[in-house]
Scaffold this motif. Structure first.
Motif, PDB file in Angstrom:
ATOM      1  N   PRO A  81      85.336 -17.477  22.280  1.00 43.60           N
ATOM      2  CA  PRO A  81      86.117 -17.553  23.606  1.00 43.60           C
ATOM      3  C   PRO A  81      86.507 -18.827  24.157  1.00 43.60           C
ATOM      4  O   PRO A  81      85.771 -19.952  23.804  1.00 43.60           O
ATOM      5  N   ILE A  82      87.411 -18.963  24.833  1.00 45.53           N
ATOM      6  CA  ILE A  82      87.954 -20.008  25.788  1.00 45.53           C
ATOM      7  C   ILE A  82      88.130 -19.800  27.284  1.00 45.53           C
ATOM      8  O   ILE A  82      88.559 -18.900  27.519  1.00 45.53           O
ATOM      9  N   VAL A  83      87.536 -20.800  27.911  1.00 48.72           N
ATOM     10  CA  VAL A  83      87.691 -20.952  29.028  1.00 48.72           C
ATOM     11  C   VAL A  83      88.317 -22.251  29.282  1.00 48.72           C
ATOM     12  O   VAL A  83      88.296 -23.249  28.529  1.00 48.72           O
ATOM     13  N   ASP A  84      89.271 -22.340  30.215  1.00 46.77           N
ATOM     14  CA  ASP A  84      90.069 -23.510  30.738  1.00 46.77           C
ATOM     15  C   ASP A  84      90.198 -23.881  32.194  1.00 46.77           C
ATOM     16  O   ASP A  84      90.101 -22.929  32.924  1.00 46.77           O
ATOM     17  N   ILE A  85      90.120 -25.141  32.224  1.00 50.93           N
ATOM     18  CA  ILE A  85      90.421 -25.735  33.693  1.00 50.93           C
ATOM     19  C   ILE A  85      91.904 -26.487  33.631  1.00 50.93           C
ATOM     20  O   ILE A  85      91.947 -27.572  32.785  1.00 50.93           O
ATOM     21  N   THR A 138     102.951 -25.647  30.568  1.00 46.03           N
ATOM     22  CA  THR A 138     103.141 -24.976  29.316  1.00 46.03           C
ATOM     23  C   THR A 138     102.901 -23.404  29.650  1.00 46.03           C
ATOM     24  O   THR A 138     103.345 -22.629  28.714  1.00 46.03           O
ATOM     25  N   GLY A 139     102.056 -23.032  30.575  1.00 45.93           N
ATOM     26  CA  GLY A 139     101.859 -21.671  30.563  1.00 45.93           C
ATOM     27  C   GLY A 139     100.787 -21.032  29.534  1.00 45.93           C
ATOM     28  O   GLY A 139     100.364 -19.937  29.465  1.00 45.93           O
ATOM     29  N   SER A 140     100.153 -22.233  28.787  1.00 45.94           N
ATOM     30  CA  SER A 140      99.233 -21.842  27.756  1.00 45.94           C
ATOM     31  C   SER A 140      97.863 -21.086  28.438  1.00 45.94           C
ATOM     32  O   SER A 140      97.271 -20.319  27.670  1.00 45.94           O
ATOM     33  N   GLU A 141      97.646 -21.314  29.623  1.00 44.42           N
ATOM     34  CA  GLU A 141      96.628 -20.698  30.489  1.00 44.42           C
ATOM     35  C   GLU A 141      96.628 -19.360  30.348  1.00 44.42           C
ATOM     36  O   GLU A 141      95.664 -18.674  31.026  1.00 44.42           O
ATOM     37  N   TYR A 142      97.933 -18.707  30.106  1.00 47.12           N
ATOM     38  CA  TYR A 142      97.910 -17.146  30.525  1.00 47.12           C
ATOM     39  C   TYR A 142      98.701 -16.791  29.137  1.00 47.12           C
ATOM     40  O   TYR A 142      99.222 -15.492  29.428  1.00 47.12           O
ATOM     41  N   ASP A 143      98.495 -17.340  28.133  1.00 44.86           N
ATOM     42  CA  ASP A 143      99.211 -16.625  26.957  1.00 44.86           C
ATOM     43  C   ASP A 143      98.278 -16.718  25.735  1.00 44.86           C
ATOM     44  O   ASP A 143      97.209 -17.299  25.779  1.00 44.86           O
ATOM     45  N   SER A 144      98.694 -16.285  24.755  1.00 43.86           N
ATOM     46  CA  SER A 144      97.943 -15.930  23.460  1.00 43.86           C
ATOM     47  C   SER A 144      98.361 -16.976  22.364  1.00 43.86           C
ATOM     48  O   SER A 144      97.950 -16.695  21.041  1.00 43.86           O
ATOM     49  N   PRO A 197      92.750 -17.099  26.703  1.00 42.80           N
ATOM     50  CA  PRO A 197      91.341 -17.463  27.281  1.00 42.80           C
ATOM     51  C   PRO A 197      91.159 -16.318  27.997  1.00 42.80           C
ATOM     52  O   PRO A 197      91.832 -15.362  28.479  1.00 42.80           O
ATOM     53  N   VAL A 198      89.709 -16.440  28.076  1.00 42.45           N
ATOM     54  CA  VAL A 198      88.966 -15.307  28.816  1.00 42.45           C
ATOM     55  C   VAL A 198      89.226 -15.601  30.206  1.00 42.45           C
ATOM     56  O   VAL A 198      89.252 -14.526  31.163  1.00 42.45           O
ATOM     57  N   CYS A 199      89.272 -16.623  30.676  1.00 41.46           N
ATOM     58  CA  CYS A 199      89.531 -17.205  32.178  1.00 41.46           C
ATOM     59  C   CYS A 199      90.063 -18.482  32.353  1.00 41.46           C
ATOM     60  O   CYS A 199      89.842 -19.469  31.480  1.00 41.46           O
ATOM     61  N   SER A 200      90.805 -18.666  33.359  1.00 39.19           N
ATOM     62  CA  SER A 200      91.663 -19.729  33.473  1.00 39.19           C
ATOM     63  C   SER A 200      91.372 -20.236  34.884  1.00 39.19           C
ATOM     64  O   SER A 200      91.661 -19.391  35.824  1.00 39.19           O
ATOM     65  N   PHE A 201      91.038 -21.594  35.066  1.00 39.70           N
ATOM     66  CA  PHE A 201      90.945 -22.076  36.546  1.00 39.70           C
ATOM     67  C   PHE A 201      92.074 -23.068  36.890  1.00 39.70           C
ATOM     68  O   PHE A 201      92.411 -23.851  36.327  1.00 39.70           O
ATOM     69  N   LEU A 202      92.644 -22.689  37.929  1.00 39.49           N
ATOM     70  CA  LEU A 202      94.008 -23.197  38.333  1.00 39.49           C
ATOM     71  C   LEU A 202      93.895 -23.758  39.790  1.00 39.49           C
ATOM     72  O   LEU A 202      93.841 -23.064  40.778  1.00 39.49           O
TER      73      LEU A 202
END
Length: 387
Positions: free
Chosen positions: A131-135, A141-147, A169-174
């Motif tokens: 699993p991946i979480v990101d900040i 790039t939009g990578s926080e919301y794609d596969s 990502p399972v969750c992205s913090f923006l």
């Protein structure tokens, strides 16, 4: 309207201060974390220390120095090694899209026994991924919301867009405030990257009124708010709207029901940045108007007319080719107005490898099936026109 099968499993947590919710999100995955990041920007922001504070009771391993146009060797391979040797439970990617792209490849590679390049090059389908979480600290790039993500392999001049449904990502913090310190160069390049993501979906054979309106609004939002961000880097509203427009860029929501386009500008730019390691958004800005000029024809002109009238407000009561050419010129002038270098020679590319790159693109990118098909000669002409 085309059929589609769509699912976006990523949770978006958006707004100032939302990183405080990180411990609650991470708690469901386990205590052994691989923290991935690039240079020193997250430390200058204080975000590195904040993450360490919030996850004080976690066992954190680190992979730093992930570069723009993230590299298979060393970054992906080093990350996979850390994950396997330390039985990592979850990856926390903190930074821009390159950090997250690299983390996605690591997430799949960590659950695969063979050479991770087999996954990236689609020789083998991943069966599992961490699993991946990101900040996110850069709107682009939009990578926080794609596969997917894009990975470069320097020794073969390959830059591959690697996609797999396991890599959302399972969750992205923006938090838009983390983009306040992004340089003018990277703010402009991020805008160009996101605009091209939309244009790659907009220029197609079959579209919907709903999708077109969404994409046209996205383009206008990016242009207006990028200028505001460049004028006042701490304009929260502008940074927030630009960040959200970028987030929508690559997960397909802009173009649900539209037909296949081939993403030709990305196909061409991937080779340019694989061979010369240029800034991705700048490469796209340079290529895009030349691609537009090259493909303008009776088949494509009506799409350019709609683009020109609805995005740039060009008078519809003109010859359709005049409108199309004005729209292409307006695209060029916008990128130029935010100080993006608009010639390949300005970013260190000359004519010495045009044939080699054009052949590489023609063989690997499938652009003969694009909305406006491109063969090797077409690709060489577009690159030449961009010099």
């Amino acid at each position: 309207m085309q059929n589609f099968d769509y699912q976006t499993p990523t949770r978006l947590i958006f707004g100032e201060g939302v990183v405080e919710k990180l411990p609650g999100v991470m708690a469901q995955f386990g205590k052994r974390v691989l923290l991935t990041y690039g240079g020193g920007s997250i430390k200058k922001l204080g975000l590195y220390d904040k993450v360490k504070e919030l996850l004080a009771d976690y066992e954190i391993y680190e992979l730093s120095d992930i570069q723009p146009n993230p590299k298979y060797d060393p970054s992906v391979l080093d990350g996979v090694k850390i994950c396997k040797e330390n039985d990592i439970d979850v990856i926390l990617a903190v930074g821009g899209g390159s950090v997250l792209d690299c983390s996605k490849a690591i997430a799949a590679g960590a659950k695969y026994d063979g050479d991770p390049w087999n996954l990236i090059s689609y020789k083998v389908k991943a069966q599992a991924a961490l699993p991946i979480v990101d900040i996110i600290t850069l709107a682009a790039t939009g990578s926080e919301y794609d596969s997917g993500g894009v990975i470069s392999r320097t020794e073969t001049n390959d830059k591959i867009g690697y996609m797999d449904r396991l890599l959302y990502p399972v969750c992205s913090f923006l938090d838009p405030t983390y983009t306040f310190t992004v340089s003018k160069k990277q703010t402009a390049a991020g805008c160009a990257d996101a605009m091209n993501h939309i244009m790659e979906q907009y220029f197609c054979e079959d579209s919907t009124l709903l999708g077109d309106g969404f994409m046209e609004a996205g383009l206008k939002s990016l242009m207006i708010n990028a200028r505001k961000c460049l004028e006042n880097p701490e304009d929260y509203t502008a940074r927030a709207e630009m960040m959200l427009a970028c987030t929508y860029g690559c997960n397909g929501i802009y173009s649900l029901g539209s037909s296949y386009t081939g993403w030709p500008c990305h196909g061409i730019e991937h080779a340019l940045s694989a061979y010369y390691d240029i800034t991705h958004g700048e490469g796209l800005a340079i290529i895009t108007p030349r691609w537009m000029k090259h493909i303008l024809s009776e088949k494509t002109v009506d799409r350019f007319v709609k683009y020109g009238v609805n995005v740039f407000g060009i008078d519809a009561n003109q010859d359709k080719f005049d409108i199309a050419n004005q729209a292409i010129d307006a695209t060029y002038k916008f990128f130029e107005s935010i100080n993006i270098p608009m010639h390949l020679k300005d970013v260190g590319i000359d004519d010495s490898r045009i044939g080699e790159m054009a052949h590489h693109i023609a063989v690997n990118e499938g652009l003969e099936d694009a909305w406006a098909p491109l063969n090797e000669e077409d690709i060489a002409q577009i690159i030449t026109a961009s010099l």
